[in-house]
Design a protein around this motif. Structure first.
Motif, PDB file in Angstrom:
ATOM      1  N   VAL A 116       0.840  -1.197   0.000  1.00  0.00           N
ATOM      2  CA  VAL A 116       0.000   0.000   0.000  1.00  0.00           C
ATOM      3  C   VAL A 116       0.875   1.247   0.000  1.00  0.00           C
ATOM      4  N   LEU A 117       0.509   2.183  -0.860  1.00  0.00           N
ATOM      5  CA  LEU A 117       1.123   3.501  -0.931  1.00  0.00           C
ATOM      6  C   LEU A 117       0.036   4.538  -0.672  1.00  0.00           C
ATOM      7  N   VAL A 118       0.296   5.474   0.265  1.00  0.00           N
ATOM      8  CA  VAL A 118      -0.668   6.522   0.606  1.00  0.00           C
ATOM      9  C   VAL A 118      -0.081   7.869   0.189  1.00  0.00           C
ATOM     10  N   LEU A 119      -0.852   8.598  -0.633  1.00  0.00           N
ATOM     11  CA  LEU A 119      -0.427   9.909  -1.119  1.00  0.00           C
ATOM     12  C   LEU A 119      -1.382  10.976  -0.610  1.00  0.00           C
ATOM     13  N   THR A 120      -0.856  12.165  -0.396  1.00  0.00           N
ATOM     14  CA  THR A 120      -1.664  13.323  -0.017  1.00  0.00           C
ATOM     15  C   THR A 120      -1.405  14.440  -1.020  1.00  0.00           C
ATOM     16  N   THR A 121      -2.457  15.237  -1.291  1.00  0.00           N
ATOM     17  CA  THR A 121      -2.318  16.337  -2.254  1.00  0.00           C
ATOM     18  C   THR A 121      -2.175  17.689  -1.570  1.00  0.00           C
ATOM     19  N   GLY A 122      -2.348  17.731  -0.255  1.00  0.00           N
ATOM     20  CA  GLY A 122      -2.193  18.981   0.508  1.00  0.00           C
ATOM     21  C   GLY A 122      -1.098  18.813   1.536  1.00  0.00           C
ATOM     22  N   ALA A 123      -1.476  18.931   2.791  1.00  0.00           N
ATOM     23  CA  ALA A 123      -0.494  18.780   3.872  1.00  0.00           C
ATOM     24  C   ALA A 123      -0.006  17.333   3.931  1.00  0.00           C
ATOM     25  N   ASP A 144      12.285   1.955  -0.184  1.00  0.00           N
ATOM     26  CA  ASP A 144      12.909   0.904  -0.973  1.00  0.00           C
ATOM     27  C   ASP A 144      12.790  -0.461  -0.293  1.00  0.00           C
ATOM     28  N   ALA A 145      12.740  -0.480   1.039  1.00  0.00           N
ATOM     29  CA  ALA A 145      12.595  -1.756   1.749  1.00  0.00           C
ATOM     30  C   ALA A 145      11.264  -2.407   1.402  1.00  0.00           C
ATOM     31  N   GLY A 146      10.211  -1.615   1.255  1.00  0.00           N
ATOM     32  CA  GLY A 146       8.916  -2.129   0.813  1.00  0.00           C
ATOM     33  C   GLY A 146       8.244  -3.095   1.761  1.00  0.00           C
ATOM     34  N   ASP A 147       8.519  -2.979   3.054  1.00  0.00           N
ATOM     35  CA  ASP A 147       7.905  -3.895   4.011  1.00  0.00           C
ATOM     36  C   ASP A 147       6.858  -3.234   4.887  1.00  0.00           C
ATOM     37  N   ASP A 148       6.513  -1.967   4.584  1.00  0.00           N
ATOM     38  CA  ASP A 148       5.508  -1.271   5.385  1.00  0.00           C
ATOM     39  C   ASP A 148       4.778  -0.262   4.504  1.00  0.00           C
ATOM     40  N   VAL A 149       3.665   0.242   5.018  1.00  0.00           N
ATOM     41  CA  VAL A 149       2.928   1.271   4.299  1.00  0.00           C
ATOM     42  C   VAL A 149       3.824   2.500   4.149  1.00  0.00           C
ATOM     43  N   ALA A 161       7.614   4.201  -6.096  1.00  0.00           N
ATOM     44  CA  ALA A 161       7.464   3.030  -6.969  1.00  0.00           C
ATOM     45  C   ALA A 161       6.024   2.543  -6.959  1.00  0.00           C
ATOM     46  N   SER A 162       5.697   1.734  -7.970  1.00  0.00           N
ATOM     47  CA  SER A 162       4.340   1.191  -8.071  1.00  0.00           C
ATOM     48  C   SER A 162       4.090   0.180  -6.963  1.00  0.00           C
ATOM     49  N   ARG A 163       2.837   0.135  -6.494  1.00  0.00           N
ATOM     50  CA  ARG A 163       2.403  -0.838  -5.502  1.00  0.00           C
ATOM     51  C   ARG A 163       1.015  -1.330  -5.893  1.00  0.00           C
ATOM     52  N   PRO A 164       0.632  -2.501  -5.426  1.00  0.00           N
ATOM     53  CA  PRO A 164      -0.689  -3.017  -5.823  1.00  0.00           C
ATOM     54  C   PRO A 164      -1.844  -2.075  -5.485  1.00  0.00           C
ATOM     55  N   VAL A 165      -1.774  -1.381  -4.346  1.00  0.00           N
ATOM     56  CA  VAL A 165      -2.849  -0.489  -3.919  1.00  0.00           C
ATOM     57  C   VAL A 165      -2.269   0.892  -3.648  1.00  0.00           C
ATOM     58  N   VAL A 166      -2.948   1.920  -4.163  1.00  0.00           N
ATOM     59  CA  VAL A 166      -2.581   3.306  -3.898  1.00  0.00           C
ATOM     60  C   VAL A 166      -3.814   4.020  -3.358  1.00  0.00           C
ATOM     61  N   ILE A 167      -3.631   4.699  -2.228  1.00  0.00           N
ATOM     62  CA  ILE A 167      -4.700   5.494  -1.623  1.00  0.00           C
ATOM     63  C   ILE A 167      -4.297   6.960  -1.710  1.00  0.00           C
ATOM     64  N   VAL A 168      -5.211   7.780  -2.221  1.00  0.00           N
ATOM     65  CA  VAL A 168      -4.938   9.208  -2.356  1.00  0.00           C
ATOM     66  C   VAL A 168      -5.926   9.969  -1.485  1.00  0.00           C
ATOM     67  N   ALA A 169      -5.402  10.786  -0.612  1.00  0.00           N
ATOM     68  CA  ALA A 169      -6.232  11.683   0.196  1.00  0.00           C
ATOM     69  C   ALA A 169      -6.143  13.072  -0.437  1.00  0.00           C
TER      70      ALA A 169
END
Length: 208
Positions: A116-123, A144-149, A161-169
């Motif tokens: 899982v990758l979590v992105l934010t567009t503001g703060a 790069d370790a890729g073992d946590d959110v 990098a790409s991940r199976p799930v991306v969450i954008v706030a």
């Protein structure tokens, strides 16, 4: 004088065996000669008599070998479908909380944190602020370790990098126009966007 034996007298009424002419004899009827007996049918569970194999057919020498049929043109593979997009309506102030709730549901369902990758567009997310306080080298080493959110802001989305799930706030307009398209390319199977539906549709298109 000695007595002579009396000669037998042949009476006309007594006749001996009369010889039948050879031409008037009837020839006996010849008996039919038995032909070859048919092979006995095979019994259940036992093979019948072996049959001779048919002779192998040989191609005539003066016939040229057939040319191979032309192969069909290769069909180009269909392009891979994009990720599934899930929209969670939320205000700019509540987008980060909605993203955290979506993350909890994914982890509870068995999704690995490193997927899982979590992105934010503001703060920035508080976790990203905390990790960046130790320097960018340590921050990106965890990526790069890729073992946590992993949490990143919109300005860093292109480096992630790409991940199976991306969450954008969508918690602000600072990088929404650029972060959402990048998030769509980084998501392997699922893209979850939390924010204003009209703003999201304006960026990603009406198909969201």
């Amino acid at each position: 004088m000695p007595l002579l034996p009396e000669e037998p007298q042949i009476h006309e009424s007594v006749q001996g065996p009369v010889a039948t002419p050879a031409s008037s004899r009837v020839a006996p009827t010849p008996r039919p000669v038995p032909g070859p007996r048919p092979a006995a049918p095979a019994r259940p569970g036992r093979p019948g008599p072996p049959r001779p194999a048919p002779p192998a057919q040989r191609a005539p020498r003066d016939v040229a070998p057939a040319e191979p049929a032309p192969s069909a043109p290769a069909v180009p593979a269909a392009p891979a479908a994009g990720p599934q997009i899930q929209l969670i309506p939320a205000s700019a102030e509540g987008a980060l909380d909605a993203a955290e709730e979506a993350l909890d549901l994914l982890l509870d369902s068995g999704r690995a944190p490193g997927e899982v990758l979590v992105l934010t567009t503001g703060a920035r997310h508080p976790w990203a602020e905390h990790e960046l306080s130790f320097g960018e080298a340590s921050y990106w080493a965890q990526h790069d370790a890729g073992d946590d959110v992993f949490y990143a802001d919109g300005a860093m989305a292109a480096r992630a990098a790409s991940r199976p799930v991306v969450i954008v706030a969508v918690n602000g307009d600072d990088t929404a126009a650029t972060a959402l398209p990048v998030a769509h390319t980084r998501a392997g199977t699922l893209l979850i966007v939390c924010g204003d539906p009209q703003q999201i549709n304006a960026v990603l298109g009406a198909g969201v």
